[in-house]
Design a protein around this motif. Structure first.
Motif, PDB file in Angstrom:
ATOM      1  N   ALA A  90       2.209  -6.386  17.077  1.00 19.35           N
ATOM      2  CA  ALA A  90       1.524  -5.292  17.776  1.00 19.35           C
ATOM      3  C   ALA A  90       1.313  -4.106  16.843  1.00 19.35           C
ATOM      4  CB  ALA A  90       2.332  -4.867  18.993  1.00 19.35           C
ATOM      5  N   ALA A  91       2.328  -3.834  16.009  1.00 23.94           N
ATOM      6  CA  ALA A  91       2.187  -2.754  15.031  1.00 23.94           C
ATOM      7  C   ALA A  91       1.077  -3.066  14.042  1.00 23.94           C
ATOM      8  CB  ALA A  91       3.509  -2.544  14.298  1.00 23.94           C
ATOM      9  N   LEU A  92       0.983  -4.331  13.659  1.00 24.17           N
ATOM     10  CA  LEU A  92      -0.086  -4.770  12.763  1.00 24.17           C
ATOM     11  C   LEU A  92      -1.454  -4.511  13.396  1.00 24.17           C
ATOM     12  CD1 LEU A  92      -1.100  -6.499  10.269  1.00 24.17           C
ATOM     13  CD2 LEU A  92      -0.935  -8.457  11.808  1.00 24.17           C
ATOM     14  N   LEU A  93      -1.590  -4.828  14.674  1.00 20.73           N
ATOM     15  CA  LEU A  93      -2.856  -4.604  15.368  1.00 20.73           C
ATOM     16  C   LEU A  93      -3.200  -3.115  15.402  1.00 20.73           C
ATOM     17  CD1 LEU A  93      -2.428  -7.002  18.440  1.00 20.73           C
ATOM     18  CD2 LEU A  93      -3.440  -7.505  16.210  1.00 20.73           C
ATOM     19  N   ALA A  94      -2.186  -2.286  15.654  1.00 17.90           N
ATOM     20  CA  ALA A  94      -2.420  -0.841  15.710  1.00 17.90           C
ATOM     21  C   ALA A  94      -2.886  -0.309  14.363  1.00 17.90           C
ATOM     22  CB  ALA A  94      -1.146  -0.124  16.153  1.00 17.90           C
ATOM     23  N   PRO A 134       7.872 -14.543  -0.455  1.00 13.97           N
ATOM     24  CA  PRO A 134       9.074 -13.738  -0.705  1.00 13.97           C
ATOM     25  C   PRO A 134       9.326 -12.740   0.424  1.00 13.97           C
ATOM     26  CG  PRO A 134       7.729 -13.877  -2.682  1.00 13.97           C
ATOM     27  CD  PRO A 134       6.915 -14.472  -1.576  1.00 13.97           C
ATOM     28  N   VAL A 135      10.574 -12.644   0.816  1.00 15.29           N
ATOM     29  CA  VAL A 135      10.933 -11.726   1.894  1.00 15.29           C
ATOM     30  C   VAL A 135      10.491 -10.307   1.562  1.00 15.29           C
ATOM     31  CG1 VAL A 135      12.879 -10.694   3.131  1.00 15.29           C
ATOM     32  CG2 VAL A 135      12.894 -13.136   2.591  1.00 15.29           C
ATOM     33  N   GLU A 136      10.620  -9.958   0.277  1.00 10.74           N
ATOM     34  CA  GLU A 136      10.258  -8.597  -0.140  1.00 10.74           C
ATOM     35  C   GLU A 136       8.784  -8.296   0.113  1.00 10.74           C
ATOM     36  OE1 GLU A 136      13.720 -10.117  -2.422  1.00 10.74           O
ATOM     37  OE2 GLU A 136      11.689 -10.864  -2.026  1.00 10.74           O
ATOM     38  N   ILE A 137       7.918  -9.282  -0.153  1.00  8.95           N
ATOM     39  CA  ILE A 137       6.476  -9.082   0.033  1.00  8.95           C
ATOM     40  C   ILE A 137       6.146  -8.981   1.522  1.00  8.95           C
ATOM     41  CG2 ILE A 137       4.190 -10.054  -0.371  1.00  8.95           C
ATOM     42  CD1 ILE A 137       5.583  -9.109  -2.894  1.00  8.95           C
ATOM     43  N   ALA A 138       6.714  -9.892   2.311  1.00  4.77           N
ATOM     44  CA  ALA A 138       6.444  -9.882   3.756  1.00  4.77           C
ATOM     45  C   ALA A 138       6.942  -8.593   4.403  1.00  4.77           C
ATOM     46  CB  ALA A 138       7.108 -11.094   4.414  1.00  4.77           C
ATOM     47  N   GLN A 139       8.140  -8.153   4.004  1.00  3.31           N
ATOM     48  CA  GLN A 139       8.695  -6.930   4.581  1.00  3.31           C
ATOM     49  C   GLN A 139       7.949  -5.689   4.099  1.00  3.31           C
ATOM     50  OE1 GLN A 139      11.009  -6.571   6.925  1.00  3.31           O
ATOM     51  NE2 GLN A 139      11.236  -8.776   7.145  1.00  3.31           N
ATOM     52  N   ALA A 140       7.460  -5.720   2.861  1.00  3.47           N
ATOM     53  CA  ALA A 140       6.677  -4.594   2.345  1.00  3.47           C
ATOM     54  C   ALA A 140       5.357  -4.470   3.106  1.00  3.47           C
ATOM     55  CB  ALA A 140       6.410  -4.776   0.853  1.00  3.47           C
ATOM     56  N   GLY A 144       4.335  -1.226   5.314  1.00  7.36           N
ATOM     57  CA  GLY A 144       3.076  -0.517   5.112  1.00  7.36           C
ATOM     58  C   GLY A 144       2.290  -0.381   6.396  1.00  7.36           C
ATOM     59  N   VAL A 145       2.323  -1.426   7.212  1.00  9.05           N
ATOM     60  CA  VAL A 145       1.626  -1.392   8.507  1.00  9.05           C
ATOM     61  C   VAL A 145       2.302  -0.399   9.452  1.00  9.05           C
ATOM     62  CG1 VAL A 145       1.195  -2.754  10.579  1.00  9.05           C
ATOM     63  CG2 VAL A 145       0.677  -3.710   8.332  1.00  9.05           C
ATOM     64  N   LEU A 146       3.633  -0.323   9.372  1.00 12.76           N
ATOM     65  CA  LEU A 146       4.384   0.538  10.276  1.00 12.76           C
ATOM     66  C   LEU A 146       4.287   2.016   9.914  1.00 12.76           C
ATOM     67  CD1 LEU A 146       7.717  -1.498  10.681  1.00 12.76           C
ATOM     68  CD2 LEU A 146       5.823  -1.351  12.287  1.00 12.76           C
ATOM     69  N   PHE A 368       3.180  -2.554  -0.188  1.00 10.64           N
ATOM     70  CA  PHE A 368       3.401  -1.460   0.761  1.00 10.64           C
ATOM     71  C   PHE A 368       2.263  -0.441   0.720  1.00 10.64           C
ATOM     72  CE2 PHE A 368       5.073   2.909   1.261  1.00 10.64           C
ATOM     73  CZ  PHE A 368       5.402   2.868   2.606  1.00 10.64           C
ATOM     74  N   VAL A 369       1.867  -0.052  -0.485  1.00 13.20           N
ATOM     75  CA  VAL A 369       0.817   0.962  -0.647  1.00 13.20           C
ATOM     76  C   VAL A 369      -0.515   0.472  -0.073  1.00 13.20           C
ATOM     77  CG1 VAL A 369      -0.580   2.204  -2.341  1.00 13.20           C
ATOM     78  CG2 VAL A 369       1.896   2.096  -2.606  1.00 13.20           C
ATOM     79  N   VAL A 370      -0.868  -0.781  -0.380  1.00 16.86           N
ATOM     80  CA  VAL A 370      -2.147  -1.320   0.089  1.00 16.86           C
ATOM     81  C   VAL A 370      -2.140  -1.432   1.616  1.00 16.86           C
ATOM     82  CG1 VAL A 370      -3.693  -3.315   0.059  1.00 16.86           C
ATOM     83  CG2 VAL A 370      -2.595  -2.557  -2.051  1.00 16.86           C
ATOM     84  N   ALA A 371      -1.043  -1.894   2.189  1.00 14.74           N
ATOM     85  CA  ALA A 371      -0.960  -2.024   3.648  1.00 14.74           C
ATOM     86  C   ALA A 371      -1.016  -0.657   4.321  1.00 14.74           C
ATOM     87  CB  ALA A 371       0.324  -2.751   4.040  1.00 14.74           C
ATOM     88  N   ALA A 372      -0.332   0.329   3.741  1.00 13.47           N
ATOM     89  CA  ALA A 372      -0.304   1.668   4.332  1.00 13.47           C
ATOM     90  C   ALA A 372      -1.650   2.376   4.210  1.00 13.47           C
ATOM     91  CB  ALA A 372       0.785   2.509   3.657  1.00 13.47           C
TER      92      ALA A 372
END
Length: 408
Positions: A90-94, A134-140, A144-146, A368-372
């Motif tokens: 849902a956060a991703l959609l927002a 990688p967990v780091e990439i998925a969590q980043a 970024g979305v959040l 993170f930067v690209v997602a944010a």
């Protein structure tokens, strides 16, 4: 005679007391799960282009599908298998916002994400591919979305300070003394503030809109929605919910039936999509409320907690229309404030996981930067490009390191 009666009474009352404990845990599980993130669901569906009625229908859909799934799985396997809507999804959609094709295309993307979840349960290679990210990439990507959502409370202070400031203060106080109920208390204060604002401004609520109803939308298929919404929604739901959810259950001694769980949640997502439901999955954080010893000393009795949680969700689903009506009448920024506060802990956890390993820190930071940034290229949202950028940077840095090691 009296002694015998007392003994019989004790024997008869013991099972009742035993059942009461997991029932209580199930009620808490549902209340915490629903109140802590329903605002995020509404924010995500609204950002995708849903009307107030469609957003209420979507909240109703995910509540009902996960409730039915919980009851089916917990009773079938006698395990406290708890389901939830995809809060990270849902956060991703927002953060993604409207896509080419509008709300109908978003509904199509929800259905495709459900298909991918079902396929994962039967095709081990697809599951292994997701686990290989990688967990780091998925969590980043998730962090970024959040980020923009978690910034919303700060921005809302300048827009509606009279309502938003008390909401934030309530959340902060409860974080210290009763963190589990912080978001619920914050929403209660927001609802009171919205009510006062409605009275002062002499606005009226649409009472008819409070009646729960389903608004169906015919799915529309677009490649932008497929790549920009369905794929990231599937990845974040698997990486941030289903995989951690199985780990949480395993920590309490339960082996989740992977294929059955993904089949139920995937089919639930597909069936709920036309009504506006974005995705359901295994619960991660709230799973512990039903699976921990606090739910019942006997692990074989904790399934009652999950079944109870499912039944309570069916009742809470009836409040979807009323919640959307109150939110729609609230001052600007109130919904975003509650949603942002609900995601602070998730953001903290995602950032910690993303930056914990020095080897992947640079790639995670780029992700993170690209997602944010919220950038959209070719009609595809930033979450997908963040994942691509992070994986490319990680591959490049690892290959460079390997080349340097070979030369030395």
């Amino acid at each position: 005679m009296s002694t015998t009666t007392t003994g019989e009474s004790a024997v008869e009352e013991a099972p009742v007391a035993g059942i009461g404990q997991p029932i209580g845990a199930g009620i808490v599980t549902a209340l915490v799960g629903f109140t802590s993130s329903f605002a995020v669901v509404l924010a995500g569906l609204t950002a995708m282009g849903a009307t107030a009625g469609q957003a209420a229908s979507g909240l109703l859909a995910v509540s009902v599908t996960q409730a039915v799934g919980m009851v089916v799985l917990s009773r079938r396997y006698r395990m406290p298998i708890t389901l939830a809507w995809s809060t990270p999804g849902a956060a991703l959609l927002a953060g993604t916002g409207a896509v080419a094709g509008g709300w109908a295309a978003a509904v199509g993307a929800f259905a495709i994400a459900g298909v991918l979840i079902v396929v994962t349960g039967f095709w081990q290679r697809l599951g292994a591919l997701i686990a290989a990210i990688p967990v780091e990439i998925a969590q980043a990507m998730l962090a970024g979305v959040l980020l923009p959502l978690c910034l919303a409370p700060v921005r809302a202070v300048t827009v509606s300070p009279a309502v938003v400031v008390p909401v934030i203060l309530t959340w902060l106080v409860l974080q210290r003394f009763a963190a589990r109920w912080a978001v619920l208390a914050a929403f209660a204060v927001a609802a009171v503030g919205a009510g006062i604002d409605i009275v002062v401004t002499h606005r009226s609520l649409d009472v008819s809109a409070m009646i729960p109803r389903v608004e169906l939308t015919v799915p529309h298929w677009s490649w932008q929605a497929l790549i920009g919404v369905a794929v990231p929604l599937y990845i974040v739901t698997m990486a941030a919910q289903n995989i951690p959810g199985t780990a949480v259950m395993k920590s309490f001694g339960y082996q989740v039936p992977w294929r059955s769980a993904l089949t139920v949640t995937g089919l639930g997502t597909i069936l709920g999509a036309p009504a506006g439901g974005h995705a359901i999955n295994l619960a991660a954080i709230s799973a512990a409320l039903s699976a921990a010893p606090a739910a019942h000393p006997d692990p074989k009795r904790r399934w009652i907690a999950a079944t109870t949680a499912g039944c309570v969700y069916l009742v809470l689903a009836l409040a979807s229309g009323a919640l959307v009506t109150v939110v729609a009448a609230a001052p600007r920024g109130v919904l975003e404030t509650v949603a942002g506060l609900a995601l602070i802990a998730t953001l903290a956890g995602a950032l910690t996981a993303a930056l914990s390993t020095a080897e992947h820190r640079s790639a995670a930071a780029i992700t993170f930067v690209v997602a944010a940034s919220g950038v959209t290229v070719l009609g595809i949202g930033g979450a997908f490009w963040a994942l691509v950028a992070g994986l490319v940077v990680r591959w490049w840095l690892r290959s460079t390191t390997a080349t340097a090691a070979t030369k030395s």
